[in-house]
Motif scaffolding. Structure first.
Motif, PDB file in Angstrom:
ATOM      1  N   UNK A  45       0.834  -1.204   0.000  1.00  0.00           N
ATOM      2  CA  UNK A  45       0.000   0.000   0.000  1.00  0.00           C
ATOM      3  C   UNK A  45       0.870   1.256   0.000  1.00  0.00           C
ATOM      4  N   UNK A  46       1.942   1.243   0.785  1.00  0.00           N
ATOM      5  CA  UNK A  46       2.851   2.388   0.856  1.00  0.00           C
ATOM      6  C   UNK A  46       3.500   2.647  -0.498  1.00  0.00           C
ATOM      7  N   UNK A  47       3.964   1.583  -1.147  1.00  0.00           N
ATOM      8  CA  UNK A  47       4.614   1.716  -2.455  1.00  0.00           C
ATOM      9  C   UNK A  47       3.631   2.246  -3.492  1.00  0.00           C
ATOM     10  N   UNK A  48       2.445   1.644  -3.567  1.00  0.00           N
ATOM     11  CA  UNK A  48       1.484   2.035  -4.594  1.00  0.00           C
ATOM     12  C   UNK A  48       0.935   3.447  -4.340  1.00  0.00           C
ATOM     13  N   UNK A  49       0.731   3.797  -3.079  1.00  0.00           N
ATOM     14  CA  UNK A  49       0.282   5.155  -2.752  1.00  0.00           C
ATOM     15  C   UNK A  49       1.339   6.176  -3.133  1.00  0.00           C
ATOM     16  N   UNK A  50       2.598   5.842  -2.873  1.00  0.00           N
ATOM     17  CA  UNK A  50       3.702   6.734  -3.238  1.00  0.00           C
ATOM     18  C   UNK A  50       3.758   6.943  -4.740  1.00  0.00           C
ATOM     19  N   UNK A  51       3.662   5.861  -5.504  1.00  0.00           N
ATOM     20  CA  UNK A  51       3.713   5.956  -6.964  1.00  0.00           C
ATOM     21  C   UNK A  51       2.552   6.791  -7.489  1.00  0.00           C
ATOM     22  N   UNK A  52       1.342   6.555  -6.982  1.00  0.00           N
ATOM     23  CA  UNK A  52       0.174   7.321  -7.427  1.00  0.00           C
ATOM     24  C   UNK A  52       0.328   8.798  -7.098  1.00  0.00           C
ATOM     25  N   UNK A  53       0.793   9.099  -5.878  1.00  0.00           N
ATOM     26  CA  UNK A  53       0.948  10.482  -5.452  1.00  0.00           C
ATOM     27  C   UNK A  53       1.959  11.216  -6.321  1.00  0.00           C
ATOM     28  N   UNK A  54       3.106  10.578  -6.584  1.00  0.00           N
ATOM     29  CA  UNK A  54       4.133  11.227  -7.396  1.00  0.00           C
ATOM     30  C   UNK A  54       3.709  11.346  -8.859  1.00  0.00           C
ATOM     31  N   UNK A  55       3.005  10.343  -9.351  1.00  0.00           N
ATOM     32  CA  UNK A  55       2.502  10.410 -10.724  1.00  0.00           C
ATOM     33  C   UNK A  55       1.554  11.604 -10.877  1.00  0.00           C
ATOM     34  N   UNK A  56       0.718  11.818  -9.863  1.00  0.00           N
ATOM     35  CA  UNK A  56      -0.200  12.957  -9.880  1.00  0.00           C
ATOM     36  C   UNK A  56       0.566  14.271  -9.883  1.00  0.00           C
ATOM     37  N   UNK A  57       1.658  14.336  -9.099  1.00  0.00           N
ATOM     38  CA  UNK A  57       2.465  15.547  -9.060  1.00  0.00           C
ATOM     39  C   UNK A  57       3.153  15.803 -10.402  1.00  0.00           C
ATOM     40  N   UNK A  58       3.616  14.738 -11.051  1.00  0.00           N
ATOM     41  CA  UNK A  58       4.263  14.895 -12.356  1.00  0.00           C
ATOM     42  C   UNK A  58       3.254  15.385 -13.386  1.00  0.00           C
ATOM     43  N   UNK A  59       2.036  14.842 -13.340  1.00  0.00           N
ATOM     44  CA  UNK A  59       0.989  15.318 -14.247  1.00  0.00           C
ATOM     45  C   UNK A  59       0.704  16.798 -14.013  1.00  0.00           C
ATOM     46  N   UNK A  60       0.709  17.217 -12.753  1.00  0.00           N
ATOM     47  CA  UNK A  60       0.489  18.631 -12.431  1.00  0.00           C
ATOM     48  C   UNK A  60       1.610  19.485 -13.023  1.00  0.00           C
ATOM     49  N   UNK A  61       2.852  18.977 -12.943  1.00  0.00           N
ATOM     50  CA  UNK A  61       3.979  19.713 -13.517  1.00  0.00           C
ATOM     51  C   UNK A  61       3.829  19.840 -15.025  1.00  0.00           C
ATOM     52  N   UNK A  62       3.377  18.761 -15.669  1.00  0.00           N
ATOM     53  CA  UNK A  62       3.162  18.800 -17.114  1.00  0.00           C
ATOM     54  C   UNK A  62       2.060  19.796 -17.453  1.00  0.00           C
ATOM     55  N   UNK A  63       0.981  19.791 -16.682  1.00  0.00           N
ATOM     56  CA  UNK A  63      -0.113  20.742 -16.896  1.00  0.00           C
ATOM     57  C   UNK A  63       0.387  22.179 -16.746  1.00  0.00           C
ATOM     58  N   UNK A  64       1.229  22.407 -15.731  1.00  0.00           N
ATOM     59  CA  UNK A  64       1.761  23.750 -15.515  1.00  0.00           C
ATOM     60  C   UNK A  64       2.565  24.223 -16.722  1.00  0.00           C
ATOM     61  N   UNK A  65       3.424  23.326 -17.227  1.00  0.00           N
ATOM     62  CA  UNK A  65       4.266  23.680 -18.371  1.00  0.00           C
ATOM     63  C   UNK A  65       3.421  23.915 -19.617  1.00  0.00           C
ATOM     64  N   UNK A  66       2.414  23.056 -19.812  1.00  0.00           N
ATOM     65  CA  UNK A  66       1.620  23.108 -21.045  1.00  0.00           C
ATOM     66  C   UNK A  66       0.564  24.205 -21.030  1.00  0.00           C
ATOM     67  N   UNK A  67      -0.034  24.465 -19.870  1.00  0.00           N
ATOM     68  CA  UNK A  67      -1.219  25.312 -19.842  1.00  0.00           C
ATOM     69  C   UNK A  67      -1.093  26.603 -19.044  1.00  0.00           C
ATOM     70  N   UNK A  68      -0.074  26.720 -18.209  1.00  0.00           N
ATOM     71  CA  UNK A  68       0.015  27.910 -17.366  1.00  0.00           C
ATOM     72  C   UNK A  68       1.114  28.850 -17.846  1.00  0.00           C
ATOM     73  N   UNK A  69       0.902  30.134 -17.603  1.00  0.00           N
ATOM     74  CA  UNK A  69       1.912  31.116 -17.921  1.00  0.00           C
ATOM     75  C   UNK A  69       3.064  30.991 -16.930  1.00  0.00           C
ATOM     76  N   UNK A  70       4.201  31.498 -17.332  1.00  0.00           N
ATOM     77  CA  UNK A  70       5.396  31.344 -16.498  1.00  0.00           C
ATOM     78  C   UNK A  70       5.247  32.026 -15.140  1.00  0.00           C
ATOM     79  N   UNK A  71       4.537  33.157 -15.082  1.00  0.00           N
ATOM     80  CA  UNK A  71       4.375  33.825 -13.791  1.00  0.00           C
ATOM     81  C   UNK A  71       3.571  32.970 -12.816  1.00  0.00           C
TER      82      UNK A  71
END
Length: 213
Positions: free
Chosen positions: A124-150
């Motif tokens: 559970x710890x491993x899978x929760x960690x992977x899901x949490x980090x995957x979500x954070x990486x997706x957020x980073x991709x969204x920021x780069x793709x859709x948000x302004x630099x400011x």
């Protein structure tokens, strides 16, 4: 009480007693200084780190040395990329470096498969960690793709403050530019605007976030 037994007390509410006992006998403690790199791309992963105190950042680095932040790993957490590389017997594809002086509990990779099958709390710890980090990486991709630099800069500063538990951020404009994939001049201009808007204060190699940030 042994030093390791005292350290794993942080995980008493996370792991079952039998797993805690194995953690005590198989893992080892590691201290790292702030700014120290613990893992580089292409390096063989021999242990999975559980953060006891402090925090470190995980980033991607290109052939020219440009770096972009993926996520932070804080106290009581671990790194999803080391989990996945261990399970696939693959070398590291990321850089891991300490943001501040940190204490880690290092779990050898040769117990990973056994513990995944043997202990439900570890799985559970491993899978929760992977899901949490995957979500954070997706957020980073969204920021780069859709948000302004400011907007990305404000989010970056807030995440950095949250990771370190301090409103004072000890980074140069160049370092911030490197992590956001832009140049120092652009970062300096945006930071100056935020200071004018009374969102932060700028010092030499330091940024203090204000309550209005």
């Amino acid at each position: 009480m042994s030093e390791i037994k005292s350290a794993i007390a942080k995980f008493y509410s996370v792991f079952e007693p039998a797993l805690l006992a194995e953690l005590e006998t198989t893992s080892m403690l590691m201290s790292v200084k702030g700014g120290e790199t613990m893992l580089n791309p292409g390096q063989t992963i021999r242990a999975v780190p559980l953060v006891l105190s402090g925090n470190f950042k995980v980033s991607r680095v290109d052939d020219e040395g440009h770096e972009i932040l993926l996520y932070y790993v804080n106290e009581g957490e671990s790194c999803a990329m080391t989990f996945t590389c261990c399970m696939m017997a693959h070398f590291s594809v990321v850089r891991g470096s300490a943001e501040e002086d940190s204490e880690l509990l290092c779990v050898p990779v040769n117990v990973m498969d056994e513990w995944m099958a043997k202990y439900s709390t570890w799985k559970r710890f491993v899978m929760t960690t992977i899901l949490s980090r995957f979500t954070e990486i997706l957020k980073s991709i969204d920021d780069i793709a859709f948000k302004k630099l400011d907007e990305r800069l404000v989010n970056y500063l807030k995440e950095k403050s949250k990771a370190t538990g301090s409103s004072l951020i000890n980074l140069t404009h160049q370092q911030i530019g490197d992590e956001l994939g832009t140049n120092r001049v652009v970062v300096s201009r945006l930071l100056k605007k935020l200071e004018t808007d009374k969102k932060l204060l700028l010092y030499r190699h330091q940024i203090k976030l204000l309550s209005d940030m």
